[in-house]
Design a protein around this motif. Structure first.
Motif, PDB file in Angstrom:
ATOM      1  N   ASP A 123       0.824  -1.348   0.055  1.00 18.10           N
ATOM      2  CA  ASP A 123      -0.052   0.066   0.102  1.00 18.10           C
ATOM      3  C   ASP A 123       0.957   1.212   0.038  1.00 18.10           C
ATOM      4  O   ASP A 123       1.667   1.412   0.891  1.00 18.10           O
ATOM      5  CB  ASP A 123      -0.642   0.026   1.179  1.00 18.10           C
ATOM      6  N   GLY A 124       0.757   2.357  -0.802  1.00 20.65           N
ATOM      7  CA  GLY A 124       1.522   3.494  -0.926  1.00 20.65           C
ATOM      8  C   GLY A 124       0.918   4.345  -0.141  1.00 20.65           C
ATOM      9  O   GLY A 124      -0.246   4.239   0.326  1.00 20.65           O
ATOM     10  N   GLY A 125       2.016   5.223   0.691  1.00 20.96           N
ATOM     11  CA  GLY A 125       1.250   6.380   1.190  1.00 20.96           C
ATOM     12  C   GLY A 125       0.909   6.287   2.813  1.00 20.96           C
ATOM     13  O   GLY A 125       0.123   7.022   3.275  1.00 20.96           O
ATOM     14  N   MET A 126       1.684   5.337   3.274  1.00 16.72           N
ATOM     15  CA  MET A 126       1.345   5.170   4.896  1.00 16.72           C
ATOM     16  C   MET A 126       2.461   5.508   5.471  1.00 16.72           C
ATOM     17  O   MET A 126       3.978   5.290   5.263  1.00 16.72           O
ATOM     18  CB  MET A 126       0.907   3.642   5.348  1.00 16.72           C
ATOM     19  N   VAL A 127       2.286   6.609   6.681  1.00 17.24           N
ATOM     20  CA  VAL A 127       3.499   7.199   7.508  1.00 17.24           C
ATOM     21  C   VAL A 127       3.235   7.214   9.012  1.00 17.24           C
ATOM     22  O   VAL A 127       2.038   7.047   9.366  1.00 17.24           O
ATOM     23  CB  VAL A 127       3.707   8.760   7.030  1.00 17.24           C
ATOM     24  N   ASP A 128       4.228   7.305   9.715  1.00 11.69           N
ATOM     25  CA  ASP A 128       4.156   7.056  11.238  1.00 11.69           C
ATOM     26  C   ASP A 128       4.092   8.878  11.535  1.00 11.69           C
ATOM     27  O   ASP A 128       4.634   9.534  11.067  1.00 11.69           O
ATOM     28  CB  ASP A 128       5.485   6.634  11.910  1.00 11.69           C
ATOM     29  N   GLY A 171      -1.240   4.882  15.365  1.00 12.04           N
ATOM     30  CA  GLY A 171      -0.229   5.784  15.063  1.00 12.04           C
ATOM     31  C   GLY A 171       0.367   6.191  13.697  1.00 12.04           C
ATOM     32  O   GLY A 171       1.242   6.750  13.370  1.00 12.04           O
ATOM     33  N   LYS A 172      -0.126   5.555  12.715  1.00 12.17           N
ATOM     34  CA  LYS A 172      -0.079   5.593  11.222  1.00 12.17           C
ATOM     35  C   LYS A 172      -1.181   6.174  10.532  1.00 12.17           C
ATOM     36  O   LYS A 172      -2.214   6.429  10.882  1.00 12.17           O
ATOM     37  CB  LYS A 172       0.073   4.353  10.615  1.00 12.17           C
ATOM     38  N   HIS A 196       9.355  17.620  11.451  1.00 11.81           N
ATOM     39  CA  HIS A 196       8.600  17.475  12.791  1.00 11.81           C
ATOM     40  C   HIS A 196       8.611  15.861  13.115  1.00 11.81           C
ATOM     41  O   HIS A 196       7.700  15.531  13.877  1.00 11.81           O
ATOM     42  CB  HIS A 196       7.128  17.785  12.058  1.00 11.81           C
ATOM     43  N   GLY A 197       9.019  15.069  12.376  1.00 14.35           N
ATOM     44  CA  GLY A 197       9.255  13.544  12.695  1.00 14.35           C
ATOM     45  C   GLY A 197       8.308  12.554  12.005  1.00 14.35           C
ATOM     46  O   GLY A 197       8.099  11.430  12.661  1.00 14.35           O
ATOM     47  N   PHE A 198       7.672  12.836  10.782  1.00 16.71           N
ATOM     48  CA  PHE A 198       7.020  11.734  10.150  1.00 16.71           C
ATOM     49  C   PHE A 198       8.051  11.068   9.500  1.00 16.71           C
ATOM     50  O   PHE A 198       9.034  11.334   8.972  1.00 16.71           O
ATOM     51  CB  PHE A 198       6.161  12.463   8.943  1.00 16.71           C
ATOM     52  N   ARG A 199       7.602   9.742   9.547  1.00 15.84           N
ATOM     53  CA  ARG A 199       8.610   8.666   8.773  1.00 15.84           C
ATOM     54  C   ARG A 199       7.648   7.530   7.948  1.00 15.84           C
ATOM     55  O   ARG A 199       6.731   7.385   8.286  1.00 15.84           O
ATOM     56  CB  ARG A 199       9.307   7.747   9.908  1.00 15.84           C
ATOM     57  N   LEU A 200       8.369   6.959   6.991  1.00 16.94           N
ATOM     58  CA  LEU A 200       7.733   6.114   6.190  1.00 16.94           C
ATOM     59  C   LEU A 200       7.398   4.873   7.108  1.00 16.94           C
ATOM     60  O   LEU A 200       8.529   4.399   7.794  1.00 16.94           O
ATOM     61  CB  LEU A 200       8.690   5.739   5.038  1.00 16.94           C
TER      62      LEU A 200
END
Ligand SMILES: NC(=O)c1ccc[n+]([C@@H]2O[C@H](COP(=O)([O-])OP(=O)(O)OC[C@H]3O[C@@H](n4cnc5c(N)ncnc54)[C@H](OP(=O)(O)O)[C@@H]3O)[C@@H](O)[C@H]2O)c1
Length: 374
Positions: free
Chosen positions: A274-279, A295-296, A337-341
């Motif tokens: 699935d494309g487009g999911m981040v923490d 959290g995602k 700001h801390g978003f991660r794949l």
């Protein structure tokens, strides 16, 4: 505290309506949900709390609000009627006090991709498409690494290449791979895209590697590609098991999905992610199950949240022509700001190391068998 709102809508009518209204989801058929959604007002879904920037420590809160239309309904109804309902949903965001408004899934696909909506509202609007591009391309590159597919020397494909998200994904991938199929329905639009990308590469990146670009209006060429990024606005799935070669990776960004569930059932030699999911940074609680683990978030939600953390209260990604500058800027803001794949997911399930190992082994066996028969 700074605030945002994000517009969601039912994609799989029975499943998604049940998430908010279990009784209606149970008793109404898909067709009835589609029909009644025309008369349903915008729906307040939940408050979102616990988001905190890793760098600045800033905390924000938000709301999910829903536009009741399904993708099919948005395609069937006159554009003006759909705009009206999305604007009504945006007004609900304004009443709640949102300082930034994000548009989820098909609400950003319809018509001019947010421009008319943003003009009608006081709250700044973003489709979230710029960050969706970064996250999708990064996920495909990372999946190539785990599947041991070297980018150079590889054939890739972008399905829906003439779309808002597809165009920039194609531009980015063309810098990494050997050959890139641009797939869509309109040959003239594909030719225009191919020519533009070629001129751009020659003038802006002279002497740099650039993929050979090949256009196609059929899915048959997918059998040639090891890496596929698919991001169409098709309501029905369009990529089926017979289209794909063993060992290939498909990153499906589209909602509703482009890849048929049959691929998961019939092909254990292909990795679909699935494309487009981040923490999301902090300990976010969405107070609503939209199908992701805690959290995602979707990248388009993350763009809205990142802009709010940054205090960038202005219209951000709007329209069908995204810019490379915005894609790179939002990537930097989100990283700050801390978003991660996130780890990979496939058809709503986590992709484990073991699954990847199985796909790699089955792909090798399938290739060996194929070589024996040719
Ligand atoms: N995962 C996320 O976080 C996220 C975020 C935002 C959007 N999305 C999803 O991304 C998708 C695309 O959004 P967008 O804004 O880029 O849409 P868009 O600008 O409307 O582009 C859609 C593209 O799909 C092509 N297409 C439509 N139906 C097709 C079919 N049956 N076969 C082949 N190609 C087809 C269109 O081709 P033509 O040129 O022929 O029309 C166009 O190239 C949507 O599903 C949306 O929900 C996901």
């Amino acid at each position: 505290m700074d605030t945002f709102a994000f517009i969601i809508h039912p994609i799989d009518p029975k499943r998604d309506v049940s998430r908010k209204f279990p009784f209606l989801g149970r008793v109404l058929s898909e067709r009835q949900i589609d029909f009644f959604s025309t008369f349903f007002p915008p729906v307040y879904i939940s408050e979102i709390e616990g988001i905190k920037s890793e760098t600045t420590g800033k905390e924000i809160k938000g709301w999910f609000i829903a536009c009741p239309y399904t993708p099919r309904r948005m395609m069937e109804l006159p554009e003006k009627t759909v705009y009206r309902k999305i604007i009504q949903t945006g007004r609900l965001a304004e009443k709640l006090g949102a300082q930034m408004l994000g548009m989820g899934a098909f609400t950003s696909v319809i018509g001019d991709a947010g421009i008319t909506i943003a003009n009608a509202l006081d709250v700044p609007v973003t489709t979230g498409d710029s960050y969706t591009v970064t996250v999708a391309v990064d996920a495909l590159r990372e999946a190539a690494t785990v599947m041991e597919i070297p980018l150079r020397g590889t054939t890739a494909a972008v399905v829906g290449a003439t779309g808002a998200i597809g165009q920039i994904c194609a531009e980015l991938l063309a810098e990494n791979v050997e050959r890139l199929y641009l797939i869509g329905r309109r040959r003239d639009a594909l030719e225009e895209l191919r020519d533009r990308l070629q001129v751009q590469a020659r003038t802006l990146r002279p002497g740099q590697p650039q993929a050979e670009l090949v256009i196609s209006t059929t899915m048959d060429v997918l059998a040639d590609a090891q890496l596929i990024l698919t991001v169409t606005s098709s309501i029905d799935d369009i990529i089926r098991p017979e289209h794909l070669q063993p060992g290939s990776v498909v990153c499906d960004v589209a909602r509703p999905r482009d890849v048929s569930a049959m691929v998961a059932a019939a092909r254990d030699d292909i990795l679909v992610i699935d494309g487009g999911m981040v923490d999301v940074p902090g300990s976010v609680n969405f107070h609503f199950d939209f199908g992701f683990p805690p959290g995602k978030a979707y990248a388009c939600m993350a763009e809205t949240i990142a802009l709010t953390l940054e205090g960038r209260f202005e219209d951000y990604t709007l329209g069908k022509h995204l810019t490379r500058e915005r894609v790179e800027e939002i990537d930097a803001i989100a990283k700050k700001h801390g978003f991660r794949l996130s780890g990979f997911r496939s058809f709503e399930r986590e992709v484990t190391e073991q699954h990847i190992e199985t796909v790699r082994r089955n792909a090798k066996n399938a290739r060996r068998l194929h070589a024996l028969h040719t």
